[in-house]
Design a protein around this motif. Sequence first.
Motif, PDB file in Angstrom:
ATOM      1  N   GLY A   1       0.825  -1.182  -0.027  1.00  0.00           N
ATOM      2  CA  GLY A   1       0.134   0.031   0.134  1.00  0.00           C
ATOM      3  C   GLY A   1       0.949   1.064   0.011  1.00  0.00           C
ATOM      4  O   GLY A   1       0.308   2.364  -0.106  1.00  0.00           O
ATOM      5  N   ARG A   2       2.183   1.035  -0.119  1.00  0.00           N
ATOM      6  CA  ARG A   2       2.942   2.147   0.091  1.00  0.00           C
ATOM      7  C   ARG A   2       3.170   2.957  -1.302  1.00  0.00           C
ATOM      8  O   ARG A   2       3.480   2.230  -1.964  1.00  0.00           O
ATOM      9  N   VAL A   3       2.718   4.389  -1.448  1.00  0.00           N
ATOM     10  CA  VAL A   3       3.154   5.057  -2.502  1.00  0.00           C
ATOM     11  C   VAL A   3       4.488   5.731  -2.433  1.00  0.00           C
ATOM     12  O   VAL A   3       4.675   6.505  -1.341  1.00  0.00           O
TER      13      VAL A   3
ATOM     14  N   ALA B   1      10.487  13.960  -2.527  1.00  0.00           N
ATOM     15  CA  ALA B   1      11.405  14.174  -1.354  1.00  0.00           C
ATOM     16  C   ALA B   1      11.515  12.651  -0.879  1.00  0.00           C
ATOM     17  O   ALA B   1      10.818  11.761  -0.990  1.00  0.00           O
ATOM     18  N   ALA B   2      12.882  12.219  -0.085  1.00  0.00           N
ATOM     19  CA  ALA B   2      12.743  11.107   0.680  1.00  0.00           C
ATOM     20  C   ALA B   2      11.786  11.005   1.584  1.00  0.00           C
ATOM     21  O   ALA B   2      11.432  11.730   2.767  1.00  0.00           O
TER      22      ALA B   2
ATOM     23  N   ALA C   1      14.836   5.857   3.303  1.00  0.00           N
ATOM     24  CA  ALA C   1      14.640   7.351   3.980  1.00  0.00           C
ATOM     25  C   ALA C   1      16.068   8.052   3.619  1.00  0.00           C
ATOM     26  O   ALA C   1      15.758   9.172   3.677  1.00  0.00           O
ATOM     27  N   HIS C   2      16.978   7.471   3.139  1.00  0.00           N
ATOM     28  CA  HIS C   2      18.171   8.379   2.986  1.00  0.00           C
ATOM     29  C   HIS C   2      18.848   7.721   1.679  1.00  0.00           C
ATOM     30  O   HIS C   2      19.845   7.117   1.622  1.00  0.00           O
TER      31      HIS C   2
END
Length: 109
Positions: free
Chosen positions: A22-24, A29-30, A89-90
């Motif tokens: 379900g993640r878009v 941006a990160a 995230a990075h």
Amino acid sequence: MLLIEIPVAFLLGLTSVIRGWGRVEEQTAAPPMDWVPILWLGGFTLGVLVIAFIFLRSAHPFAGAVQLVVAAVALFFTIAAWHDQHERAHPPPLPTRAGMPPSNHVPDR
């Protein structure tokens, strides 16, 4: 106690996979780190360690050793989940055009 771990591990893996579907992905941006899978896997690892300690203290060394192996595998998956979330995230920085001449530079003839 051992038979409880199997469905819990299966349910944990299933919810992690469904949660990832379900993640878009954001392109601008990160995204921030998602700590939920890390905390769930860490809690499962801690639970397995507690069960291993109980088995080892109650004179069941084989069952305790098996639990320690399961805890090591769960710890590996916990660290892998953290690494995956950290990389998401990075993201690596975009490459620069180092070594390329400026676009307004005319080469000597």
